[in-house]
Design a protein around this motif. Structure first.
Motif, PDB file in Angstrom:
ATOM      1  N   UNK A 179       1.333   4.635   0.942  1.00 20.61           N
ATOM      2  CA  UNK A 179       2.108   5.652   1.650  1.00 20.61           C
ATOM      3  C   UNK A 179       1.230   6.439   2.616  1.00 20.61           C
ATOM      4  N   UNK A 180      -0.012   6.691   2.215  1.00 22.39           N
ATOM      5  CA  UNK A 180      -0.942   7.388   3.105  1.00 22.39           C
ATOM      6  C   UNK A 180      -1.148   6.599   4.398  1.00 22.39           C
ATOM      7  N   UNK A 181      -1.458   5.317   4.274  1.00 15.36           N
ATOM      8  CA  UNK A 181      -1.704   4.501   5.459  1.00 15.36           C
ATOM      9  C   UNK A 181      -0.473   4.413   6.344  1.00 15.36           C
ATOM     10  N   UNK A 182       0.673   4.280   5.720  1.00 11.45           N
ATOM     11  CA  UNK A 182       1.908   4.213   6.487  1.00 11.45           C
ATOM     12  C   UNK A 182       2.169   5.529   7.213  1.00 11.45           C
ATOM     13  N   UNK A 212       1.836  10.005  11.993  1.00 12.54           N
ATOM     14  CA  UNK A 212       1.532  11.431  11.883  1.00 12.54           C
ATOM     15  C   UNK A 212       0.849  11.949  13.153  1.00 12.54           C
ATOM     16  N   UNK A 213       1.285  13.116  13.661  1.00 13.80           N
ATOM     17  CA  UNK A 213       0.604  13.704  14.818  1.00 13.80           C
ATOM     18  C   UNK A 213      -0.742  14.322  14.445  1.00 13.80           C
ATOM     19  N   UNK A 214      -1.008  14.487  13.154  1.00 16.69           N
ATOM     20  CA  UNK A 214      -2.262  15.048  12.653  1.00 16.69           C
ATOM     21  C   UNK A 214      -2.959  14.011  11.786  1.00 16.69           C
ATOM     22  N   UNK A 215      -4.261  13.851  11.978  1.00 12.65           N
ATOM     23  CA  UNK A 215      -5.016  12.924  11.132  1.00 12.65           C
ATOM     24  C   UNK A 215      -5.301  13.561   9.775  1.00 12.65           C
ATOM     25  N   UNK A 216      -5.306  12.714   8.751  1.00 14.79           N
ATOM     26  CA  UNK A 216      -5.619  13.165   7.390  1.00 14.79           C
ATOM     27  C   UNK A 216      -6.672  12.241   6.790  1.00 14.79           C
ATOM     28  N   UNK A 265     -14.084  -7.378   8.357  1.00 12.46           N
ATOM     29  CA  UNK A 265     -13.403  -6.193   8.858  1.00 12.46           C
ATOM     30  C   UNK A 265     -12.403  -6.523   9.964  1.00 12.46           C
ATOM     31  N   UNK A 266     -12.491  -7.692  10.533  1.00 18.32           N
ATOM     32  CA  UNK A 266     -11.547  -8.065  11.587  1.00 18.32           C
ATOM     33  C   UNK A 266     -10.138  -8.289  11.037  1.00 18.32           C
ATOM     34  N   UNK A 267     -10.024  -8.392   9.733  1.00 18.46           N
ATOM     35  CA  UNK A 267      -8.713  -8.603   9.119  1.00 18.46           C
ATOM     36  C   UNK A 267      -7.928  -7.296   8.992  1.00 18.46           C
ATOM     37  N   UNK A 268      -8.587  -6.151   9.223  1.00 19.67           N
ATOM     38  CA  UNK A 268      -7.937  -4.850   9.045  1.00 19.67           C
ATOM     39  C   UNK A 268      -7.591  -4.253  10.404  1.00 19.67           C
ATOM     40  N   UNK A 269      -6.423  -3.628  10.488  1.00 21.25           N
ATOM     41  CA  UNK A 269      -5.974  -3.100  11.776  1.00 21.25           C
ATOM     42  C   UNK A 269      -6.293  -1.631  11.995  1.00 21.25           C
ATOM     43  N   UNK A 270      -6.504  -0.858  10.918  1.00 18.53           N
ATOM     44  CA  UNK A 270      -6.709   0.581  11.122  1.00 18.53           C
ATOM     45  C   UNK A 270      -7.766   1.193  10.207  1.00 18.53           C
ATOM     46  N   UNK A 271      -8.571   0.353   9.576  1.00 19.56           N
ATOM     47  CA  UNK A 271      -9.709   0.863   8.809  1.00 19.56           C
ATOM     48  C   UNK A 271     -10.761  -0.230   8.708  1.00 19.56           C
ATOM     49  N   UNK A 272     -11.956   0.164   8.295  1.00 24.33           N
ATOM     50  CA  UNK A 272     -13.059  -0.764   8.057  1.00 24.33           C
ATOM     51  C   UNK A 272     -13.514  -0.605   6.618  1.00 24.33           C
TER      52      UNK A 272
END
Length: 200
Positions: free
Chosen positions: A14-17, A22-26, A93-100
């Motif tokens: 749910x966090x990643x989604x 979200x307009x604010x990063x967490x 890491x190339x398999x991930x779209x928004x984290x490493x």
């Protein structure tokens, strides 16, 4: 990271989604999401200088530098942070779209309000990443860079760079004058205050 969580327990899924819209990063630590405060102009300039130099250095090498919007996932701790600059040379890491998950280098630009956390709990968390070779703290109040480098025995050794010196990052075979990191930075501008000072 600010000191108060923005939610009660939240699953990593749910966090990643939620971060996608979200307009604010967490940042996320073991079920709690923490809203991130905005950065000062000096912070942005320093992080941008570092990213630009690393991007040029790594072009065509198979390694990739990312700036502030890419998360570092510490899988063993169920934790996600947003480093100021992060570098990965690991094809996984190339398999991930928004984290490493397998970075070799993480850089944080520290201010009076974030330094204790960046130097303490956050560094302790980052040390759980087996791929991480160097953790770098860049001051935004003076020309000073501290590089914690993992040696062959798995111990973290501190290398400090000051005004007039050359910075060396062994994980990616990178060197530059410390003045290049601080190019266009005006230390005479008002600096962010420590949270405790603001409360007084």
């Amino acid at each position: 990271m600010v000191a108060t969580p923005s939610y009660s327990y939240i699953s990593p899924e749910d966090y990643l989604q939620g971060e996608e819209t979200s307009p604010i990063k967490h940042e996320y630590r073991q079920g709690e999401a923490y809203a991130m405060a905005g950065a000062s102009n000096i912070h942005v300039i320093i992080a941008g200088n570092m990213f630009a130099m690393l991007r040029n250095k790594l072009r065509g090498s198979g390694c990739q530098a990312y700036i502030s919007d890419t998360k570092a996932q510490i899988e063993s701790l169920n934790t996600y942070y947003y480093p100021d600059v992060i570098v990965s040379c690991d094809e996984r890491d190339r398999a991930f779209s928004n984290f490493l998950r397998y970075p070799c280098l993480i850089i944080e630009v520290v201010s009076p309000s974030t330094e204790a956390f960046d130097r303490g709990d956050k560094f302790a968390d980052y040390r759980e990443m087996a791929s991480l070779q160097e953790y770098v703290l860049v001051s935004q109040t003076r020309q000073r860079i501290e590089c914690f480098r993992r040696n062959q025995d798995g111990q973290w050794v501190l290398y400090t760079y000051r005004e007039g010196q050359e910075v060396s990052l062994a994980s990616i075979d990178f060197q530059c004058a410390i003045a290049e990191v601080y190019e266009d930075v005006n230390f005479e501008l008002p600096q962010p205050q420590n949270i405790e000072e603001i409360a007084k």
